[in-house]
Design a protein around this motif. Structure first.
Motif, short mmCIF file in Angstrom:
data_model
loop_
_atom_site.label_atom_id
_atom_site.label_comp_id
_atom_site.label_asym_id
_atom_site.label_seq_id
_atom_site.Cartn_x
_atom_site.Cartn_y
_atom_site.Cartn_z
N GLY A 93 41.72 58.68 7.04
CA GLY A 93 42.69 58.28 5.66
C GLY A 93 43.91 59.85 6.19
N LEU A 94 44.01 59.19 7.43
CA LEU A 94 45.25 60.99 7.47
C LEU A 94 46.75 60.07 8.44
N THR A 95 47.35 60.75 8.19
CA THR A 95 48.55 60.65 9.13
C THR A 95 48.13 61.13 10.10
N PHE A 96 48.51 60.54 11.49
CA PHE A 96 48.32 60.73 13.21
C PHE A 96 48.39 62.46 13.17
N THR A 97 49.04 62.72 13.17
CA THR A 97 50.07 64.51 13.49
C THR A 97 49.28 65.17 12.88
N ASP A 98 48.99 64.68 11.64
CA ASP A 98 47.95 65.47 10.47
C ASP A 98 47.06 65.66 10.88
N TYR A 99 46.27 64.52 11.59
CA TYR A 99 44.79 64.61 12.22
C TYR A 99 44.82 65.47 13.30
N VAL A 100 45.86 65.56 13.84
CA VAL A 100 45.78 66.24 15.38
C VAL A 100 45.96 67.78 14.56
N GLU A 101 47.37 67.76 14.20
CA GLU A 101 47.39 69.08 13.59
C GLU A 101 45.45 69.79 12.96
N GLN A 102 45.26 69.30 12.34
CA GLN A 102 43.82 69.88 11.42
C GLN A 102 42.94 69.93 12.57
N HIS A 103 42.80 68.79 12.92
CA HIS A 103 41.57 68.67 13.89
C HIS A 103 41.08 69.53 15.35
N ILE A 104 42.16 69.74 15.84
CA ILE A 104 42.93 70.05 17.53
C ILE A 104 43.16 71.58 17.25
N PHE A 105 44.46 71.30 16.45
CA PHE A 105 45.36 72.60 16.84
C PHE A 105 44.85 73.73 16.03
N ALA A 106 44.38 73.55 14.45
CA ALA A 106 43.98 74.36 13.67
C ALA A 106 41.93 74.82 14.65
N ALA A 107 41.47 74.13 15.12
CA ALA A 107 40.35 74.60 16.00
C ALA A 107 40.40 75.49 16.68
N CYS A 108 41.86 75.65 17.79
CA CYS A 108 41.80 76.12 18.57
C CYS A 108 42.84 77.43 18.23
N GLN A 109 43.26 77.23 17.07
CA GLN A 109 43.79 78.20 16.63
C GLN A 109 45.98 78.30 17.80
N MET A 110 46.22 76.85 18.10
CA MET A 110 46.87 76.25 17.94
C MET A 110 47.88 76.75 17.54
N GLU A 111 48.96 78.13 17.03
CA GLU A 111 49.59 77.85 15.60
C GLU A 111 51.20 77.54 15.87
N ALA A 112 51.17 77.55 17.33
CA ALA A 112 52.43 77.01 17.27
C ALA A 112 53.15 76.00 17.60
N SER A 113 51.44 74.85 17.91
CA SER A 113 52.03 73.60 18.36
C SER A 113 52.33 73.14 17.19
N GLY A 114 53.00 71.71 17.33
CA GLY A 114 53.03 71.10 16.20
C GLY A 114 53.83 69.72 16.64
N TYR A 115 53.48 68.40 16.21
CA TYR A 115 54.65 67.48 15.99
C TYR A 115 56.24 67.34 15.15
N PHE A 116 56.76 68.18 15.66
CA PHE A 116 58.16 68.75 15.14
C PHE A 116 58.48 67.44 14.78
N GLU A 117 60.46 66.89 13.82
CA GLU A 117 60.95 66.01 14.31
C GLU A 117 62.71 66.58 14.81
N LEU A 118 62.65 66.22 15.94
CA LEU A 118 64.28 66.66 16.40
C LEU A 118 65.09 66.76 15.44
#
Length: 341
Positions: free
Chosen positions: A177-202
């Motif tokens: 029920g989430l966009t793919f990028t929101d899912y990864v940022e919430q359930h992978i990046f946040a879980a690993c405290q990868m605070e600088a990572s993301g799917y940014f637009e150019l």
């Protein structure tokens, strides 16, 4: 001793090759070795820093595989699920009804790709007639491949496939029920405290993010802003840092993302690719003398080169990020020469 050897060898290679990027190596018995070279922004002469964000292209297929495996652990999906039973089959009129989640994860589904690396070698050609700035969601990629015929029978062979990972991302979106990028940022990046990572637009990059550069033989350059999709997704295009990739590997290996059984399955050599190279789920696996030498991810786009690896024998983790089309591979090979001594 290893720390000194690594630092000296990497400095020598970086200076000789004109490397632009960041690296970090952590090995048992040695302190962290890190370094940065070149410019994050050539026009403003802004230097790369240890915490600079870099694009990693296909290196983030591992994130997609982890997301899918999380849904499998939750019972929302199975490795042997037929993908066309979940997605709208009418959107893919010439696709087989028989390929599975496992086959998408291992690049053996047989579906066509929008960029077939066996027959195409210039990624920028895709955008000559198709505006790359319109590719902001996973469904935006579908017109590039959804009506093509199957490339091979499901399970017949390994065929590296970006479109397959787009479909995996669509599964994540439908089931979470989430966009793919929101899912990864919430359930992978946040879980690993990868605070600088993301799917940014150019066209809206945050601060401290390296521009990607396409450098010609005569030394002139352009940015990659017109050469890759404006926003990454399930097949590639995230931005991360060397310290964040260390957190990703440690989080995966310490079971912060998946349980022990599913982690082992993700890191299993499921399909032979060539010589000593195999593929797990979103991760390349190289063997030596029958034993796993490294688990690694890599990504190449115009203006991007990236390698990151875990070496189980010495429990070493190495990451090289580069904001030019070439550079990461040679630095990783320099690291491996030192680790192998």
């Amino acid at each position: 001793m290893l720390q000194q050897q690594l630092a000296a060898a990497l400095q020598s290679e970086a200076e000789a090759a004109g490397f632009s990027g960041s690296f970090l190596v952590k090995s048992t018995g040695a302190a962290v070795v890190s370094g940065t070279y070149g410019y994050a922004n050539k026009s403003d002469r802004t230097f790369n820093r240890p915490d600079t964000r870099f694009g990693i292209a296909s290196g983030c297929k591992l994130f997609t595989a982890i997301a899918v495996c999380q849904l499998i652990e939750q019972g929302r999906l199975a490795l042997d699920s037929n993908v066309m039973d979940i997605l709208e089959r009418t959107h893919f009129p010439r696709f087989s009804a028989e390929f599975t989640v496992h086959q998408l994860l291992t690049h053996s589904s047989g579906i066509p790709d929008y960029f077939d690396e066996e027959t195409m070698n210039d990624f920028t050609e895709l955008w000559r007639t198709r505006p790359m700035y319109l590719l902001r969601r996973l469904e935006d990629f579908l017109p590039m491949f959804h009506e093509l015929p199957m490339a091979s029978e499901p399970g017949a062979r390994f065929h590296y496939n970006n479109a397959g990972y787009i479909l995996l991302g669509l599964l994540v979106e439908k089931l979470s029920g989430l966009t793919f990028t929101d899912y990864v940022e919430q359930h992978i990046f946040a879980a690993c405290q990868m605070e600088a990572s993301g799917y940014f637009e150019l066209d809206a990059l945050p601060g401290n993010t390296a521009q990607g550069y396409i450098v010609k033989d005569d030394g002139t350059w352009t940015t990659n802003v017109y050469s890759i999709p404006v926003k990454g997704g399930a097949d590639g295009g995230a931005f991360t840092t060397a310290p964040d990739m260390l957190l990703l590997w440690e989080g995966l290996l310490q079971h912060k993302l998946l349980g022990p059984e599913m982690t082992a399955r993700l890191l299993t050599p499921h399909i032979h690719v060539d010589k000593d190279d195999h593929y797990g789920y979103g991760v390349w696996i190289t063997k030596r003398d029958g034993e796993v030498y490294k688990y690694h991810v890599m990504g190449y786009d115009p203006g991007v080169s990236f390698h990151s690896a875990y070496y189980p024998a010495g429990k070493a983790i190495a990451t090289v990020l580069c904001n030019e089309s070439r550079g990461a591979y040679r630095m990783l090979k320099t690291i491996e020469k030192c680790l192998d001594r």
